[in-house]
Design a protein around this motif. Structure first.
Motif, short mmCIF file in Angstrom:
data_model
loop_
_atom_site.label_atom_id
_atom_site.label_comp_id
_atom_site.label_asym_id
_atom_site.label_seq_id
_atom_site.Cartn_x
_atom_site.Cartn_y
_atom_site.Cartn_z
N ALA A 1 -21.09 46.20 15.67
CA ALA A 1 -21.42 44.86 15.01
C ALA A 1 -21.51 43.84 16.16
O ALA A 1 -21.89 43.00 16.06
CB ALA A 1 -20.62 44.69 13.69
N LEU B 1 -22.81 41.37 8.51
CA LEU B 1 -22.40 42.68 9.18
C LEU B 1 -20.99 43.04 8.70
O LEU B 1 -20.43 44.35 8.97
CB LEU B 1 -22.27 42.43 10.75
N THR C 1 -24.35 41.51 17.36
CA THR C 1 -24.37 40.05 17.35
C THR C 1 -24.58 39.38 18.88
O THR C 1 -25.41 38.47 18.90
CB THR C 1 -22.76 39.45 16.90
N LEU D 1 -30.12 49.46 8.95
CA LEU D 1 -29.77 48.17 8.44
C LEU D 1 -30.58 47.52 7.48
O LEU D 1 -30.30 46.69 6.58
CB LEU D 1 -29.38 47.07 9.54
#
Lengths: 147, 143
Positions: A108, A135, A112, A72
């Protein structure tokens, strides 16, 4: 083209800066494999995934969690070119790994939730909105080379 | 993905811990849903304030969590127990059922935030299944 306000750029950098990849990565992948067990189909070579505790203690899961989350970083550092950044990774996931792209959304969402759990009330609605926007751009980029 | 006895026990145990904060959870989750998924605001155009923490959001968050509490008590027969609520959503409110998943995600985010020690992956799974079954029961009368 995705547009990012200055506030959004700051928020993403700030959230990313506070994420301990070595902790959050393994926690997130383990959570995906436990909450959505069908995702285990992609990890036949990882050894014992037979129970939640096996998954949580599995070193291959932990290592791969770090790998995934570290990836990421490229997006965080290149907010204006996420699609191009992940072009090859998208092809890899489609052609070689044969991963159903719906799984990107599951990962994702779990990420979160793990971040929210770690950050507590600092993860306020505006931060959540920006983080999820980020995301969803990543997920779209990873899905972009699927034909 | 029907609820096992283990799932039901996990949901009930978690609910016992979090129900004192149910109103806060509802308000937070609803506020986040409206902020993070702006398309959901289309159902609340008649409110004067859709921001997190506003009067209408707090009030309606309470209503929603009251219904979740009811669902927990009727966990052995969600379709039967939620029949009139399903009728309401199907014929009057006409909320696209895809949004139930969105609200559930935000409730889960808030539970994780407020009760980090009580939400390990296995409990998360049972809660996720519960909301999925709740959503299905709520969609029952749609067509």
């Amino acid at each position: 083209m995705v547009e990012w306000s200055d506030s959004e750029r700051n928020t993403i950098a700030s959230v990313w800066g506070k994420i301990n990849v070595d902790e959050i990565g393994p926690q997130t992948l383990a959570r995906v494999l436990i909450v959505y067990p069908w995702t285990q189909r992609y990890f036949g070579s990882f050894g014992n995934l037979s129970s939640a505790s096996a998954i949580l203690g599995n070193p291959k899961v932990a290592n791969h969690g770090k790998t995934v989350l570290n990836a990421l970083d490229k997006a965080v550092k290149n907010l204006d070119g996420i699609k191009g950044t992940y072009s090859e990774l998208s092809q890899l996931h489609c052609d070689k790994l044969n991963v159903d792209p719906d799984n990107f959304r599951l990962l994702a969402d779990c990420l979160t939730i793990v971040v929210a759990t770690a950050f507590g009330s600092a993860f306020n609605p505006a931060v959540q909105a920006t983080w999820q926007k980020f995301l969803s751009v990543v997920v779209a980029a990873l899905s972009s080379r699927y034909f | 993905m029907s609820l096992s006895d283990k799932d039901k026990a996990a949901v009930k145990a978690l609910w016992a811990k979090i129900s004192p904060k149910a109103d806060d959870i509802g308000a937070e989750a609803l506020g986040r849903m409206l902020t993070v998924y702006p398309q959901t605001k289309t159902y609340f155009a008649h409110w004067d304030d859709l921001s997190p923490g506003s009067g209408p959001v707090k009030k309606h968050g309470k209503v929603i969590m009251g219904a979740v509490a009811d669902a927990v008590s009727k966990i052995d027969d969600l379709v039967g127990g939620l029949a009139s609520l399903s009728e309401l959503h199907a014929s009057k409110l006409r909320v696209d059922p895809a949004n139930f998943k969105i609200l559930a995600h935000n409730v889960i985010v808030v539970i994780g935030m407020l009760f980090p020690g009580d939400f390990p992956p296995e409990v998360h799974m049972s809660v996720d299944k519960f909301f999925q079954n709740l959503a299905l029961a709520l969609s029952e009368k749609y067509r």
